[in-house]
Structure formats: structure tokens, C-alpha cells
Design a protein around this motif. Structure first.
Motif, mmCIF file in Angstrom:
data_model
loop_
_atom_site.group_PDB
_atom_site.id
_atom_site.type_symbol
_atom_site.label_atom_id
_atom_site.label_comp_id
_atom_site.label_asym_id
_atom_site.label_seq_id
_atom_site.Cartn_x
_atom_site.Cartn_y
_atom_site.Cartn_z
ATOM 1 N N ALA A 177 -5.570 1.376 11.672
ATOM 2 C CA ALA A 177 -6.482 0.565 11.435
ATOM 3 C C ALA A 177 -7.423 1.373 10.478
ATOM 4 O O ALA A 177 -7.900 0.844 9.301
ATOM 5 N N ARG A 178 -7.610 2.744 10.518
ATOM 6 C CA ARG A 178 -8.244 3.405 9.219
ATOM 7 C C ARG A 178 -7.784 3.383 8.106
ATOM 8 O O ARG A 178 -8.180 3.228 7.091
ATOM 9 N N ILE A 179 -6.437 3.561 8.036
ATOM 10 C CA ILE A 179 -5.597 3.618 6.570
ATOM 11 C C ILE A 179 -5.749 2.203 6.040
ATOM 12 O O ILE A 179 -6.169 2.105 4.900
ATOM 13 N N ARG A 180 -5.733 0.956 6.869
ATOM 14 C CA ARG A 180 -5.829 -0.252 6.383
ATOM 15 C C ARG A 180 -7.185 -0.468 5.749
ATOM 16 O O ARG A 180 -7.372 -0.971 4.665
ATOM 17 N N ALA A 181 -8.064 0.039 6.592
ATOM 18 C CA ALA A 181 -9.542 -0.253 6.326
ATOM 19 C C ALA A 181 -9.932 0.497 5.069
ATOM 20 O O ALA A 181 -10.671 -0.089 3.823
ATOM 21 N N LEU A 182 -9.181 1.789 4.624
ATOM 22 C CA LEU A 182 -9.582 2.488 3.509
ATOM 23 C C LEU A 182 -8.884 1.934 2.095
ATOM 24 O O LEU A 182 -9.168 1.815 1.038
ATOM 25 N N GLY A 183 -7.470 1.314 2.729
ATOM 26 C CA GLY A 183 -6.905 0.767 1.583
ATOM 27 C C GLY A 183 -7.231 -0.442 1.012
ATOM 28 O O GLY A 183 -7.308 -0.934 -0.046
ATOM 29 N N ILE A 226 4.311 0.028 5.007
ATOM 30 C CA ILE A 226 3.511 0.669 4.295
ATOM 31 C C ILE A 226 4.449 1.947 3.902
ATOM 32 O O ILE A 226 5.158 2.571 4.345
ATOM 33 N N ALA A 227 4.594 2.097 2.230
ATOM 34 C CA ALA A 227 5.258 3.082 1.598
ATOM 35 C C ALA A 227 4.474 4.556 1.908
ATOM 36 O O ALA A 227 3.295 4.686 1.524
ATOM 37 N N VAL A 228 5.249 5.392 2.609
ATOM 38 C CA VAL A 228 4.579 6.713 2.851
ATOM 39 C C VAL A 228 5.440 7.861 2.340
ATOM 40 O O VAL A 228 6.504 8.078 2.651
ATOM 41 N N ASP A 229 4.760 8.715 1.677
ATOM 42 C CA ASP A 229 5.405 9.939 1.171
ATOM 43 C C ASP A 229 4.983 11.069 2.118
ATOM 44 O O ASP A 229 3.474 11.293 2.208
ATOM 45 N N HIS A 230 5.920 11.766 2.843
ATOM 46 C CA HIS A 230 5.222 12.859 3.689
ATOM 47 C C HIS A 230 5.367 14.343 3.091
ATOM 48 O O HIS A 230 6.373 14.648 2.930
ATOM 49 N N MET A 287 1.007 -1.189 -0.107
ATOM 50 C CA MET A 287 0.121 -0.036 0.002
ATOM 51 C C MET A 287 0.829 1.257 -0.148
ATOM 52 O O MET A 287 2.125 1.375 0.607
ATOM 53 N N ARG A 288 0.436 2.317 -0.681
ATOM 54 C CA ARG A 288 1.153 3.488 -0.594
ATOM 55 C C ARG A 288 0.360 4.707 -0.296
ATOM 56 O O ARG A 288 -0.832 4.816 -0.730
#
Length: 215
Positions: free
Chosen positions: A107-113, A25-29, A1-2
Motif C-alpha cells: 500500500a505504501r509503495i503504491r501510494a508513493l508511486g 511491479i517491476a522490482v530490482d533487488h 511501476m518500477r
């Protein structure tokens, strides 16, 4: 997931970015709206996390449906109900009120993913390989596997592809962040070590001049 995180710079956000990366989880900030817009024009994201404290956040919400139609938007808001309602009216898929625990953000990021792609279960399986995304755990025939964050992410991308060929460029896009050098052999090395840890029979095959797929 990005994931793209649009949030003003402070210690908590930096800690969150590192914690998410440790969980594959790949994250761009990004720290301002211009940087967010620039990244949206370059990369495909699964989830966008925007903070209402970011100047111009409301204009960003309006633009994300056009610039990133496949991504899901999580808006970090103040504690007031009006803040959350305003965000939802502007197109957010979900809202997270401050103060919050990192576990809830994750949890919310994973659910949206899961909603950003065709519906997939939180546990992915293929020929004895089990990837438990919620617990960040991988097994082969019941034996736990000690995978690096990148190996875990590569395996997740391949399992999500369900047998389709995944190019090195696609793996780099989904499993690495913007700091990755596209001219390195990072993808090849990650696949090589992943194959070794998964053991026999081999479940990842190379498709010449195309990429990789589940065997």
C-alpha cells in the motif's frame, strides 16, 4: 511501476520481491549500497525502498534526491520513533517500521508511486477498459480480463501515458526488471497478447518506428 529494493539478502525480502512481481511491479533487488548506486545511474525508478539495516543507508538517503529526483523514497526502519524521525530528516518521503505486513508495504509503495508521477487516480479508464490498481483487476466493458503480470503492467504504462506514444524502450524500462533482455521481442509479444485479450474495438495502436499508444 518500477521499484528499487535496497535490502540485505534474507528469505523475507526474496519473498517480497516475488510477491511484488506477481502484482505487475517491476522490482530490482540490491543487497549493498554500491549496487543501489549503480542501478540509480542506469534506470529510472518510481519508488526506492531502502532498509536502515543496509550499510551506508544514511549516505544513500542523502544521494537519492540528486541521483533519482523524480523517485519517492520509502525507508524501512526499526520500531523506535527516533528511527523514523531520523529517516525523515534525511529525506525519506515515508517510513515503514518493522515488523510490518506485506499488505502495508504494498500500500505504501503504491501510494508513493502515485506521487512519483502527475497525480493519477487508483482506477484508470479508457474506452471501456478499467484498470483497478488497488485490487489488481482489469475489465473491458464490465467483463473481467485474465492478464499476466506483464500484460497488466504494459496496460498500466499505456493508460498512464494518456494517449502519448510509449516506445518499446520505455515499456521495457517500466514493466520489466533488470533481468529483461533488451534484444528480445518480449514487449511486442506482450502487446500482441494484450490486444487479443482486450478484444474489439482495438484500444492499442502501433505507431511505426515510435512505439504504441491508446487508440
Amino acid at each position: 511501476m518500477r521499484v528499487l529494493l535496497g535490502e540485505a539478502a534474507h528469505r523475507r525480502s526474496e519473498d517480497e520481491v516475488e510477491a511484488l512481481r506477481r502484482l505487475s511491479i517491476a522490482v530490482d533487488h540490491c543487497r549493498d549500497t554500491a549496487a543501489v548506486l549503480e542501478r540509480l545511474g542506469v534506470h529510472d525508478y518510481d519508488v526506492l525502498v531502502l532498509d536502515q539495516q543496509l550499510p551506508g543507508w544514511d549516505r544513500l538517503c542523502a544521494k537519492t534526491s540528486v541521483l533519482a529526483p523524480e523517485a519517492r523514497l520509502l525507508l524501512v526502519t526499526g520500531p523506535a520513533l527516533a528511527d523514523r524521525l531520523h529517516g525523515l530528516e534525511l529525506g525519506a518521503d515515508d517510513c515503514l517500521a518493522r515488523p510490518y505486513a506485506f499488505a502495508e508495504l504494498l500500500a505504501r509503495i503504491r501510494a508513493l508511486g502515485r506521487r512519483a508521477s502527475p497525480a493519477l487516480p487508483p482506477v484508470l479508464e479508457h474506452r471501456g477498459v478499467v484498470l483497478d490498481l488497488a485490487r489488481h483487476r482489469a475489465l473491458r466493458d464490465g467483463t473481467p480480463l485474465l492478464l499476466s503480470p506483464k500484460e497488466f503492467a504494459v496496460l498500466e504504462v499505456l493508460l498512464r501515458a494518456r494517449g502519448s506514444v510509449v516506445s518499446p524502450e520505455q515499456l521495457l524500462e517500466k514493466a520489466w526488471d533488470e533481468h529483461a533482455n533488451p534484444f528480445t521481442n518480449a514487449v511486442r509479444m506482450a502487446v500482441m497478447t494484450l490486444r487479443r485479450k482486450l478484444g474489439e474495438p482495438c484500444v492499442i495502436r502501433t505507431v511505426p518506428r515510435a512505439g504504441y499508444q491508446l487508440a
